[in-house]
Motif scaffolding. Structure first.
Motif, PDB file in Angstrom:
ATOM      1  N   ALA A 213       0.831  -1.210   0.000  1.00 10.90           N
ATOM      2  CA  ALA A 213       0.000   0.000   0.000  1.00 10.90           C
ATOM      3  C   ALA A 213       0.857   1.247   0.000  1.00 10.90           C
ATOM      4  CB  ALA A 213      -0.933  -0.006   1.207  1.00 10.90           C
ATOM      5  N   ASP A 214       1.947   1.193   0.771  1.00  9.61           N
ATOM      6  CA  ASP A 214       2.849   2.343   0.815  1.00  9.61           C
ATOM      7  C   ASP A 214       3.588   2.505  -0.512  1.00  9.61           C
ATOM      8  OD1 ASP A 214       4.248   4.458   2.435  1.00  9.61           O
ATOM      9  OD2 ASP A 214       5.973   3.226   1.858  1.00  9.61           O
ATOM     10  N   ARG A 215       3.924   1.372  -1.107  1.00  9.60           N
ATOM     11  CA  ARG A 215       4.689   1.401  -2.354  1.00  9.60           C
ATOM     12  C   ARG A 215       3.876   1.960  -3.508  1.00  9.60           C
ATOM     13  NH1 ARG A 215       6.914  -4.288  -3.602  1.00  9.60           N
ATOM     14  NH2 ARG A 215       7.932  -3.838  -1.605  1.00  9.60           N
ATOM     15  N   ASP A 217       1.179   3.927  -3.198  1.00  8.61           N
ATOM     16  CA  ASP A 217       0.405   5.117  -2.822  1.00  8.61           C
ATOM     17  C   ASP A 217       0.700   6.269  -3.788  1.00  8.61           C
ATOM     18  OD1 ASP A 217      -1.171   6.913  -1.393  1.00  8.61           O
ATOM     19  OD2 ASP A 217       0.549   7.590  -0.213  1.00  8.61           O
ATOM     20  N   ILE A 218      -0.339   6.820  -4.390  1.00  6.65           N
ATOM     21  CA  ILE A 218      -0.177   7.915  -5.352  1.00  6.65           C
ATOM     22  C   ILE A 218      -0.956   9.152  -4.913  1.00  6.65           C
ATOM     23  CG2 ILE A 218       0.337   6.479  -7.366  1.00  6.65           C
ATOM     24  CD1 ILE A 218      -2.625   6.578  -8.090  1.00  6.65           C
ATOM     25  N   SER A 219      -1.298   9.217  -3.655  1.00  4.98           N
ATOM     26  CA  SER A 219      -2.074  10.361  -3.168  1.00  4.98           C
ATOM     27  C   SER A 219      -1.280  11.659  -3.281  1.00  4.98           C
ATOM     28  CB  SER A 219      -2.520  10.129  -1.720  1.00  4.98           C
ATOM     29  OG  SER A 219      -1.390   9.921  -0.879  1.00  4.98           O
ATOM     30  N   GLU A 220       0.022  11.597  -2.988  1.00  2.00           N
ATOM     31  CA  GLU A 220       0.841  12.810  -3.084  1.00  2.00           C
ATOM     32  C   GLU A 220       0.940  13.285  -4.528  1.00  2.00           C
ATOM     33  OE1 GLU A 220       4.643  12.481  -1.311  1.00  2.00           O
ATOM     34  OE2 GLU A 220       3.875  11.965   0.691  1.00  2.00           O
ATOM     35  N   GLU A 221       1.075  12.338  -5.446  1.00  4.81           N
ATOM     36  CA  GLU A 221       1.168  12.712  -6.857  1.00  4.81           C
ATOM     37  C   GLU A 221      -0.125  13.383  -7.326  1.00  4.81           C
ATOM     38  OE1 GLU A 221       2.210   9.898  -5.611  1.00  4.81           O
ATOM     39  OE2 GLU A 221       4.348   9.929  -6.082  1.00  4.81           O
ATOM     40  N   CYS A 222      -1.265  12.849  -6.888  1.00  7.07           N
ATOM     41  CA  CYS A 222      -2.550  13.446  -7.262  1.00  7.07           C
ATOM     42  C   CYS A 222      -2.702  14.841  -6.653  1.00  7.07           C
ATOM     43  CB  CYS A 222      -3.698  12.542  -6.813  1.00  7.07           C
ATOM     44  SG  CYS A 222      -3.830  10.989  -7.740  1.00  7.07           S
ATOM     45  N   THR A 223      -2.245  15.001  -5.403  1.00  2.92           N
ATOM     46  CA  THR A 223      -2.324  16.299  -4.741  1.00  2.92           C
ATOM     47  C   THR A 223      -1.470  17.322  -5.478  1.00  2.92           C
ATOM     48  OG1 THR A 223      -2.729  15.288  -2.585  1.00  2.92           O
ATOM     49  CG2 THR A 223      -1.896  17.542  -2.596  1.00  2.92           C
ATOM     50  N   ARG A 224      -0.248  16.913  -5.857  1.00  2.15           N
ATOM     51  CA  ARG A 224       0.631  17.830  -6.579  1.00  2.15           C
ATOM     52  C   ARG A 224       0.068  18.154  -7.967  1.00  2.15           C
ATOM     53  NH1 ARG A 224       4.898  14.930  -3.901  1.00  2.15           N
ATOM     54  NH2 ARG A 224       5.080  13.480  -5.660  1.00  2.15           N
ATOM     55  N   MET A 225      -0.541  17.173  -8.591  1.00  2.52           N
ATOM     56  CA  MET A 225      -1.132  17.415  -9.909  1.00  2.52           C
ATOM     57  C   MET A 225      -2.242  18.455  -9.803  1.00  2.52           C
ATOM     58  SD  MET A 225      -1.010  16.576 -13.163  1.00  2.52           S
ATOM     59  CE  MET A 225      -0.446  14.894 -13.459  1.00  2.52           C
ATOM     60  N   ARG A 226      -3.064  18.352  -8.774  1.00  3.84           N
ATOM     61  CA  ARG A 226      -4.122  19.345  -8.583  1.00  3.84           C
ATOM     62  C   ARG A 226      -3.524  20.736  -8.318  1.00  3.84           C
ATOM     63  NH1 ARG A 226      -9.143  17.795  -8.507  1.00  3.84           N
ATOM     64  NH2 ARG A 226      -9.715  15.605  -8.184  1.00  3.84           N
ATOM     65  N   ALA A 227      -2.431  20.783  -7.571  1.00  3.08           N
ATOM     66  CA  ALA A 227      -1.771  22.061  -7.297  1.00  3.08           C
ATOM     67  C   ALA A 227      -1.229  22.674  -8.586  1.00  3.08           C
ATOM     68  CB  ALA A 227      -0.644  21.866  -6.290  1.00  3.08           C
ATOM     69  N   HIS A 228      -0.682  21.836  -9.453  1.00  7.25           N
ATOM     70  CA  HIS A 228      -0.169  22.329 -10.733  1.00  7.25           C
ATOM     71  C   HIS A 228      -1.311  22.861 -11.604  1.00  7.25           C
ATOM     72  CE1 HIS A 228       3.583  20.857  -9.489  1.00  7.25           C
ATOM     73  NE2 HIS A 228       3.508  19.624  -9.974  1.00  7.25           N
ATOM     74  N   GLY A 261       1.570   6.442 -13.241  1.00  7.92           N
ATOM     75  CA  GLY A 261       1.537   5.237 -14.065  1.00  7.92           C
ATOM     76  C   GLY A 261       2.465   4.156 -13.552  1.00  7.92           C
ATOM     77  N   SER A 262       3.682   4.550 -13.135  1.00  8.00           N
ATOM     78  CA  SER A 262       4.661   3.551 -12.695  1.00  8.00           C
ATOM     79  C   SER A 262       4.321   2.951 -11.335  1.00  8.00           C
ATOM     80  CB  SER A 262       6.056   4.181 -12.659  1.00  8.00           C
ATOM     81  OG  SER A 262       6.101   5.236 -11.707  1.00  8.00           O
ATOM     82  N   LYS A 263       3.634   3.703 -10.488  1.00 12.92           N
ATOM     83  CA  LYS A 263       3.297   3.230  -9.144  1.00 12.92           C
ATOM     84  C   LYS A 263       1.900   2.615  -9.054  1.00 12.92           C
ATOM     85  CE  LYS A 263       4.318   5.804  -5.612  1.00 12.92           C
ATOM     86  NZ  LYS A 263       4.444   6.978  -4.719  1.00 12.92           N
ATOM     87  N   SER A 264       1.166   2.671 -10.134  1.00 20.37           N
ATOM     88  CA  SER A 264      -0.249   2.318 -10.057  1.00 20.37           C
ATOM     89  C   SER A 264      -0.486   0.854  -9.739  1.00 20.37           C
ATOM     90  CB  SER A 264      -0.937   2.674 -11.371  1.00 20.37           C
ATOM     91  OG  SER A 264      -0.432   1.865 -12.428  1.00 20.37           O
ATOM     92  N   ASN A 265       0.291  -0.035 -10.365  1.00 19.08           N
ATOM     93  CA  ASN A 265       0.076  -1.479 -10.208  1.00 19.08           C
ATOM     94  C   ASN A 265      -1.374  -1.831 -10.544  1.00 19.08           C
ATOM     95  OD1 ASN A 265       1.091  -4.084  -9.557  1.00 19.08           O
ATOM     96  ND2 ASN A 265       0.040  -4.023  -7.583  1.00 19.08           N
TER      97      ASN A 265
END
Length: 291
Positions: A213-215, A217-228, A261-265
């Motif tokens: 789950a930790d490996r 986890d893409i929540s940070e990427e989604c948060t940064r994408m929204r910020a961008h 994409g790379s972390k999605s599994n």
């Protein structure tokens, strides 16, 4: 200053004491500011002043300025040779006195000899020429700016639609992401059951699931994408050139899309990642022309 395209066209004409000027400005996209100025020879010394006016409103792009005038190097005016007139009058009076002729020397007498009438060049100094040319140049610049703003307005509409699409895809990713963990736990249990005849302690399975789950986890990427996306939208309202900054921002957005994409599994999220990158590329093509 609203967002402007680097592509534009401006044209102005004006009659002045030194001639009728026509100023044409064309612009296309370029990473840096490049300028070509073609002006009449008599206005060659004004090139730096012309560049200064252009660079005060243009920061990027390839700009061509074409200046023409209805005259060549000099204006002319009709005048007369004062020395010749004085000589004619003196000779007439001498003839009158010597031969004791009646009458006075008149204009009609002089007009019999038109060689004293001539054309004289009128030269204007650089200060006068600039006073004549500058208003025409400014009108052309204003026209150039209007076309750049109009084109950019259409581009911004398209960019906002694409950003909305990206935001919707991110929302789909965020909805799908939590579903992967229980699915992974079920799949892990099934694999273990097939491989082992004895059961595995639930704690070990829970630990493995927590690590995965930790490996993924893409929540940070989604948060940064929204910020961008938010920053990109804010840049539309700025009164300054934003093209380069948008380019750097797109690099960050593309990096987040790749990481998702790379972390999605997960096949579904992988497809979302591809869609994100496709939309980011659409934006990249558009902003190549934003100043």
């Amino acid at each position: 200053m609203p967002i402007r395209s680097m592509t534009g066209f401006g044209l102005a004409e004006g009659e002045t004491p030194s001639g009728t000027y026509r100023v044409e400005i064309r612009g296309v996209n370029n990473r840096f500011l490049e300028m070509q100025i073609r002006q009449p020879r008599f206005a060659a010394n004004l090139e730096q002043k012309i560049k200064k006016e252009i660079t005060s409103v243009v920061s990027r792009g390839s700009v061509t300025v074409l200046i023409s005038c209805d005259r060549e190097d000099e204006d002319t005016k009709l005048t007369y040779d004062k020395s010749s007139v004085e000589n004619y009058v003196r000779i007439f009076r001498e003839v009158k006195d010597v031969y004791e002729l009646a009458g006075e020397v008149s204009l009609s007498d002089l007009l019999q000899f038109s060689d004293f009438i001539k054309t004289e060049s009128v030269e204007h100094n650089d200060e006068e020429l600039w006073k004549h040319l500058r208003p025409v140049l400014l009108k052309s610049i204003a026209s150039f700016q209007q076309t750049r703003e109009a084109e950019a307005a259409y581009m911004v509409k398209d960019l906002k639609k694409i950003l909305d699409e990206i935001a919707q895809i991110v929302e789909k990713v965020e909805t799908r992401a939590p579903q992967r963990i229980p699915e992974y736990a079920d799949a892990l249990n099934n694999r273990i059951d097939k491989m082992l005849s004895t059961s595995v302690e639930p704690q070990r399975i829970a630990a493995e699931v927590a690590i995965m789950a930790d490996r993924i986890d893409i929540s940070e990427e989604c948060t940064r994408m929204r910020a961008h996306i938010k920053k990109f939208s804010e840049d539309f309202e700025l009164n300054e050139p934003v093209g380069k900054r948008m380019g750097f921002l797109l690099q960050e957005m593309n990096r987040e899309a790749n990481t998702i994409g790379s972390k999605s599994n997960d096949t579904e999220i992988s497809h979302y990642s591809v869609s994100l990158k496709e939309n980011i590329e659409k934006i990249r093509e558009q902003i190549q022309n934003i100043e």
